[in-house]
Motif scaffolding. Structure first.
Motif, PDB file in Angstrom:
ATOM      1  N   GLY A  22       0.815  -1.218   0.000  1.00  0.00           N
ATOM      2  CA  GLY A  22       0.000   0.000   0.000  1.00  0.00           C
ATOM      3  C   GLY A  22       0.846   1.264   0.000  1.00  0.00           C
ATOM      4  N   SER A  25       2.812   1.507  -3.484  1.00  0.00           N
ATOM      5  CA  SER A  25       1.944   1.828  -4.625  1.00  0.00           C
ATOM      6  C   SER A  25       1.398   3.248  -4.518  1.00  0.00           C
ATOM      7  CB  SER A  25       0.813   0.818  -4.757  1.00  0.00           C
ATOM      8  OG  SER A  25      -0.046   0.876  -3.640  1.00  0.00           O
ATOM      9  N   GLN A  26       0.998   3.673  -3.321  1.00  0.00           N
ATOM     10  CA  GLN A  26       0.479   5.037  -3.165  1.00  0.00           C
ATOM     11  C   GLN A  26       1.578   6.079  -3.358  1.00  0.00           C
ATOM     12  OE1 GLN A  26      -2.710   6.243  -2.767  1.00  0.00           O
ATOM     13  NE2 GLN A  26      -3.094   4.148  -3.394  1.00  0.00           N
ATOM     14  N   SER A  27       2.784   5.791  -2.873  1.00  0.00           N
ATOM     15  CA  SER A  27       3.897   6.736  -3.029  1.00  0.00           C
ATOM     16  C   SER A  27       4.281   6.885  -4.487  1.00  0.00           C
ATOM     17  CB  SER A  27       5.105   6.290  -2.201  1.00  0.00           C
ATOM     18  OG  SER A  27       4.770   6.272  -0.843  1.00  0.00           O
ATOM     19  N   LYS A  30       1.910   9.029  -6.329  1.00  0.00           N
ATOM     20  CA  LYS A  30       1.985  10.454  -5.987  1.00  0.00           C
ATOM     21  C   LYS A  30       3.238  11.140  -6.520  1.00  0.00           C
ATOM     22  CE  LYS A  30      -1.842  10.458  -3.760  1.00  0.00           C
ATOM     23  NZ  LYS A  30      -2.998  11.119  -4.294  1.00  0.00           N
ATOM     24  N   MET A  39       3.252  11.538   1.169  1.00  0.00           N
ATOM     25  CA  MET A  39       2.605  10.231   1.288  1.00  0.00           C
ATOM     26  C   MET A  39       3.446   9.283   2.132  1.00  0.00           C
ATOM     27  SD  MET A  39      -0.047   8.589   0.579  1.00  0.00           S
ATOM     28  CE  MET A  39      -0.361   6.972   1.204  1.00  0.00           C
ATOM     29  N   SER A  43       2.306   7.753   5.684  1.00  0.00           N
ATOM     30  CA  SER A  43       2.288   6.294   5.831  1.00  0.00           C
ATOM     31  C   SER A  43       3.101   5.835   7.031  1.00  0.00           C
ATOM     32  CB  SER A  43       2.841   5.637   4.567  1.00  0.00           C
ATOM     33  OG  SER A  43       2.068   5.982   3.456  1.00  0.00           O
TER      34      SER A  43
END
Length: 126
Positions: A22, A25-27, A30, A39, A43
């Motif tokens: 998570g 993938s989110q970083s 962004k 991010m 996190s």
């Protein structure tokens, strides 16, 4: 703490892999927006809070995890760029709650759930 004594090793491994996936993938998503550092910061804060609240140990106690939830929420509001948030103090609230969390390290035996009226000990989720 003794994580493997509380939960099966496979469950802990799946937690770590899921959280890591998570965050990565989110970083990466962004990076194009220029918010990758924000991010990653958010996190890591959530991980510290999660570990303290659900897997307390010598360095991250339950009270630290529980109180660190508040700076995480403030950080999320800042990350989402909530303009109304600046009118009520903005980043001041992050620093305020962060210092409460730091001071809570001196109260290792405390559990915030003990102070919620009407909550019985057997209703706690560990």
């Amino acid at each position: 703490g003794n994580l493997t004594g509380k939960r099966p090793t496979l469950f802990i491994l799946l937690e770590v892999l899921g959280i890591s996936y998570g965050i990565i993938s989110q970083s990466l998503a962004k990076v194009a927006e220029g918010n990758a550092i924000a991010m990653l910061f958010l996190s890591t804060q959530l991980i510290v809070s999660y570990l303290g609240a659900f897997h307390p140990g010598a360095q991250s106690t339950k009270i630290v995890g529980q109180t660190f939830i508040f700076p995480c929420l403030v950080s999320l509001l800042e990350y989402l760029k909530c303009d109304w948030f600046n009118t009520i103090g903005g980043h001041f609230w992050y620093d305020f709650f962060l210092h409460i969390s730091v001071v809570s390290t001196f109260l290792p035996g405390l559990d915030l759930l003990d102070y919620i009226p009407g909550l019985k000990k057997n209703e706690k989720v560990e």
